[in-house]
Design a protein around this motif. Structure first.
Motif, mmCIF file in Angstrom:
data_model
loop_
_atom_site.group_PDB
_atom_site.id
_atom_site.type_symbol
_atom_site.label_atom_id
_atom_site.label_comp_id
_atom_site.label_asym_id
_atom_site.label_seq_id
_atom_site.Cartn_x
_atom_site.Cartn_y
_atom_site.Cartn_z
ATOM 1 N N ALA A 1 0.859 -1.193 0.000
ATOM 2 C CA ALA A 1 0.000 0.000 0.000
ATOM 3 C C ALA A 1 0.893 1.241 0.000
ATOM 4 N N SER A 2 0.329 2.354 -0.437
ATOM 5 C CA SER A 2 1.099 3.591 -0.498
ATOM 6 C C SER A 2 0.527 4.594 0.501
ATOM 7 N N ASP A 3 1.381 5.526 0.943
ATOM 8 C CA ASP A 3 0.883 6.602 1.825
ATOM 9 C C ASP A 3 0.098 7.622 1.012
ATOM 10 N N ILE A 4 0.303 7.583 -0.305
ATOM 11 C CA ILE A 4 -0.352 8.570 -1.173
ATOM 12 C C ILE A 4 -1.637 7.982 -1.720
ATOM 13 N N GLU A 5 -2.689 8.812 -1.723
ATOM 14 C CA GLU A 5 -3.966 8.295 -2.248
ATOM 15 C C GLU A 5 -4.510 9.183 -3.353
ATOM 16 N N VAL A 6 -5.229 8.568 -4.275
ATOM 17 C CA VAL A 6 -5.922 9.350 -5.306
ATOM 18 C C VAL A 6 -7.131 10.008 -4.645
ATOM 19 N N MET A 7 -7.239 11.328 -4.807
ATOM 20 C CA MET A 7 -8.387 12.050 -4.228
ATOM 21 C C MET A 7 -9.617 11.787 -5.093
ATOM 22 N N PRO A 8 -10.803 11.775 -4.475
ATOM 23 C CA PRO A 8 -11.997 11.690 -5.311
ATOM 24 C C PRO A 8 -12.102 12.960 -6.159
ATOM 25 N N THR B 1 -9.673 23.250 -8.439
ATOM 26 C CA THR B 1 -9.757 22.439 -9.666
ATOM 27 C C THR B 1 -10.347 21.062 -9.320
ATOM 28 N N THR B 2 -10.615 20.289 -10.344
ATOM 29 C CA THR B 2 -11.498 19.124 -10.156
ATOM 30 C C THR B 2 -10.820 17.843 -9.651
ATOM 31 N N TYR B 3 -9.514 17.766 -9.745
ATOM 32 C CA TYR B 3 -8.795 16.511 -9.409
ATOM 33 C C TYR B 3 -9.292 15.345 -10.275
ATOM 34 N N LEU B 4 -9.713 15.679 -11.488
ATOM 35 C CA LEU B 4 -10.191 14.611 -12.387
ATOM 36 C C LEU B 4 -9.048 13.814 -13.007
ATOM 37 N N GLY B 5 -7.825 14.383 -12.978
ATOM 38 C CA GLY B 5 -6.706 13.791 -13.715
ATOM 39 C C GLY B 5 -6.639 12.262 -13.664
ATOM 40 N N MET C 1 7.843 29.229 -5.359
ATOM 41 C CA MET C 1 6.766 28.623 -6.150
ATOM 42 C C MET C 1 7.226 27.280 -6.733
ATOM 43 N N VAL C 2 8.489 27.219 -7.140
ATOM 44 C CA VAL C 2 9.049 25.970 -7.693
ATOM 45 C C VAL C 2 9.134 24.933 -6.572
ATOM 46 N N ASP C 3 9.669 25.362 -5.425
ATOM 47 C CA ASP C 3 9.896 24.412 -4.331
ATOM 48 C C ASP C 3 8.575 23.888 -3.762
ATOM 49 N N ALA C 4 7.601 24.781 -3.623
ATOM 50 C CA ALA C 4 6.309 24.337 -3.085
ATOM 51 C C ALA C 4 5.686 23.312 -4.026
ATOM 52 N N GLY C 5 5.774 23.589 -5.318
ATOM 53 C CA GLY C 5 5.187 22.667 -6.298
ATOM 54 C C GLY C 5 5.839 21.296 -6.247
ATOM 55 N N MET C 6 7.175 21.290 -6.212
ATOM 56 C CA MET C 6 7.866 19.998 -6.217
ATOM 57 C C MET C 6 7.591 19.222 -4.936
ATOM 58 N N ARG C 7 7.469 19.946 -3.826
ATOM 59 C CA ARG C 7 7.175 19.240 -2.561
ATOM 60 C C ARG C 7 5.733 18.724 -2.566
ATOM 61 N N GLN C 8 4.822 19.518 -3.121
ATOM 62 C CA GLN C 8 3.440 19.024 -3.234
ATOM 63 C C GLN C 8 3.428 17.736 -4.062
ATOM 64 N N LEU C 9 4.161 17.754 -5.164
ATOM 65 C CA LEU C 9 4.218 16.567 -6.027
ATOM 66 C C LEU C 9 4.804 15.369 -5.273
ATOM 67 N N GLN D 1 4.980 14.783 -2.131
ATOM 68 C CA GLN D 1 4.201 14.295 -0.977
ATOM 69 C C GLN D 1 2.826 13.767 -1.340
ATOM 70 N N THR D 2 2.256 14.264 -2.446
ATOM 71 C CA THR D 2 0.852 13.903 -2.731
ATOM 72 C C THR D 2 0.622 13.258 -4.095
ATOM 73 N N GLY D 3 1.607 13.308 -4.981
ATOM 74 C CA GLY D 3 1.391 12.780 -6.335
ATOM 75 C C GLY D 3 0.589 13.741 -7.195
ATOM 76 N N TYR D 4 0.392 14.954 -6.710
ATOM 77 C CA TYR D 4 -0.375 15.956 -7.454
ATOM 78 C C TYR D 4 0.386 17.269 -7.427
ATOM 79 N N MET D 5 0.243 18.061 -8.485
ATOM 80 C CA MET D 5 0.721 19.444 -8.453
ATOM 81 C C MET D 5 -0.271 20.272 -9.254
ATOM 82 N N HIS D 6 -0.558 21.454 -8.718
ATOM 83 C CA HIS D 6 -1.502 22.352 -9.375
ATOM 84 C C HIS D 6 -0.977 22.750 -10.767
#
Ligand SMILES: Cc1cc2nc3c(=O)[nH]c(=O)nc-3n(C[C@H](O)[C@H](O)[C@H](O)COP(=O)(O)OP(=O)(O)OC[C@H]3O[C@@H](n4cnc5c(N)ncnc54)[C@H](O)[C@@H]3O)c2cc1C
Length: 429
Positions: A194-201, A222-226, A303-311, A313-318
């Motif tokens: 299992a992973s710590d990261i989950e796909v959001m609905p 945004t929708t998180y439809l990806g 802005m670069v660092d926040a994005g890469m850390r979001q990616l 930690q969560t598998g997502y980036m805005h």
């Protein structure tokens, strides 16, 4: 062998509702066996805790449980597609196979081989358009060529649109499923954890403010439809049926997705090459240490660092931040877009070859309808414009206000001039 059956092959369409090939299979007159193959060719390349595998596994396990109501389920296999189909042909008397099309080069080659194998054994194979509204040669220029610029593509897309294209493809499970029972493979059986990261609905609640707010990462509307569009846990027809007409900015984003799908279909060379060969001469610096700072989110540009850390930690980036991080890698650090593309491919839950490649080539300036190379995002101006209260960057960079946060790894003005020089020389050579 016993009675003849049909097989429905799940791939990028992991849902029981509004599913074109499944709908047709269920009305084929033969009992339908739903099959899913965990493809060793793909799985062997992935980390053992890849969150996308866990998501697919959970989704298929839910579908299996739902079909138990009808004394059926999903036959889940873990092997290569070729071996799986040979096994299925040995075990069952198959009359038809139904699947929805996938337009990525690996999938196209796989499907050609499997179709030849099945047809060689007198099995009828039928494939359907399902993940997009328009596919392959549906939207072409008047001269018959493929579009390489988004706006005229979108205009043609809109002009060809008809309500029939989004009609629901109903699936009636009450009488047409093959009755069988088999054990569903566990994640452990597949060699994964299992992973710590989950796909959001996905979330369609904010579509009314989407046009105004979608560029501001801290608003998070945004929708998180990806991933849902990637794995087909939602039908694109259903999404468009839910819209009020065809004017929305949101629909334009879905059309971007189809635009890049058809670019990859018509120009598969983009997987390994610049869309525009005139950029082939760029001398990328490809500095490994710089790349690691970018990957880890320690460039000193918030802005670069926040994005890469979001990616990470969560598998997502805005999306806005994807544009900034990608531009920074290619222009400020002069690192080949293919390095960044590969990193995103590993990390993004919504990773999709066509959209990832198309957007990376856009950011690098090498793509079909790309930002001109001399348009270089200033990451500080972007921060002021899209996160002026620092809400997004503070969320992802805990040390943002302290002394530990690093200074910018390159000076913007110097890096900008260097990029302009290197791009210009690359084009002229
Ligand atoms: C460098 C870079 C890499 C990207 N890689 C991917 C990728 O691998 N997979 C992916 O689906 N998108 C990718 N995108 C596009 C976009 O960032 C994501 O689709 C979006 O951020 C996903 O979040 P969402 O579903 O909340 O988007 P929303 O804004 O809610 O959009 C809804 C849907 O529209 C589609 N969409 C939106 N923007 C784009 C776009 N620019 N190009 C293509 N489709 C779009 C997606 O299917 C998305 O899920 C990338 C963008 C950049 C700049």
């Amino acid at each position: 062998m016993s009675k003849k059956i049909s097989i429905f092959w799940f791939r990028r369409d992991l849902r029981l509702e509004d599913n074109t090939a499944l709908s047709v299979a269920l009305s084929s007159g033969k009992p339908v066996l739903p099959v899913f193959i965990f493809d060793e060719n793909i799985l062997n390349e992935l980390d053992r805790d890849d969150a996308r595998v866990a998501f697919i596994h959970q989704t298929m396990s839910n579908i299996n449980t739902a079909l138990k109501k009808f004394n059926s389920g999903v036959l889940c296999m873990h092997t290569t597609p070729e071996k799986a189909w040979k096994e299925l042909m040995n075990k069952y008397d198959i009359e038809n196979v139904f699947y929805n099309k996938d337009y990525e080069p690996y999938a196209k080659e796989r499907d050609e081989k499997i179709t030849a194998l099945l047809e060689g054994n007198s099995i009828d194979v039928k494939s359907f358009k399902d993940s997009v509204i328009f596919e392959e040669n549906d939207v072409l220029k008047n001269d018959g060529g493929a579009y390489t610029v988004y706006t005229p593509y979108k205009n043609k897309w809109l002009s060809l649109f008809k309500p029939e294209l989004i009609e629901e493809q109903k699936c009636d499970f009450t009488k047409n499923l093959l009755e069988f029972s088999s054990d569903f493979l566990s994640l452990k059986d597949l060699g994964f954890t299992a992973s710590d990261i989950e796909v959001m609905p996905y979330n369609l609640k904010h579509l009314d403010i989407y046009a105004d707010k979608r560029d501001f990462p801290s608003d998070d509307i945004t929708t998180y439809l990806g991933p849902h569009l990637r794995f087909g846990t939602v039908s694109v027809r259903k999404l468009i049926r839910g819209l009020n007409g065809l004017e929305s900015v949101f629909l334009s984003e879905l059309v971007w997705r189809e635009f890049f799908t058809q670019i990859l279909y018509h120009y598969p060379k983009v997987v390994t090459q610049n869309f525009r060969a005139k950029y082939d001469g760029i001398k990328w610096r490809n500095n490994q240490e710089d790349f690691e700072k970018w990957c880890n989110g320690t460039t000193g540009y918030p802005m670069v660092d926040a994005g890469m850390r979001q990616l990470n930690q969560t598998g997502y980036m805005h999306n806005r931040v994807r544009m900034i991080t990608a531009g920074f890698l290619c222009k400020h650090l002069l690192i080949d877009w293919q390095w960044g593309e590969a990193y995103f491919a590993k990390k993004l839950l919504d990773y999709e070859l066509a959209s990832n490649n198309g957007n990376w080539q856009w950011a690098a300036g090498t793509g079909c309808d790309a930002a001109p190379y001399f348009r270089i995002f200033n990451p500080i101006t972007q921060l002021k414009k899209f996160d002026k209260d620092f809400k997004y960057v503070r969320k992802w960079i805990p040390e943002f206000d302290g002394f530990d946060y690093p200074d910018p790894m390159v000076d913007h003005k110097t890096a900008r001039e260097r990029a302009l020089k290197v791009y210009k020389e690359g084009i002229e050579n």
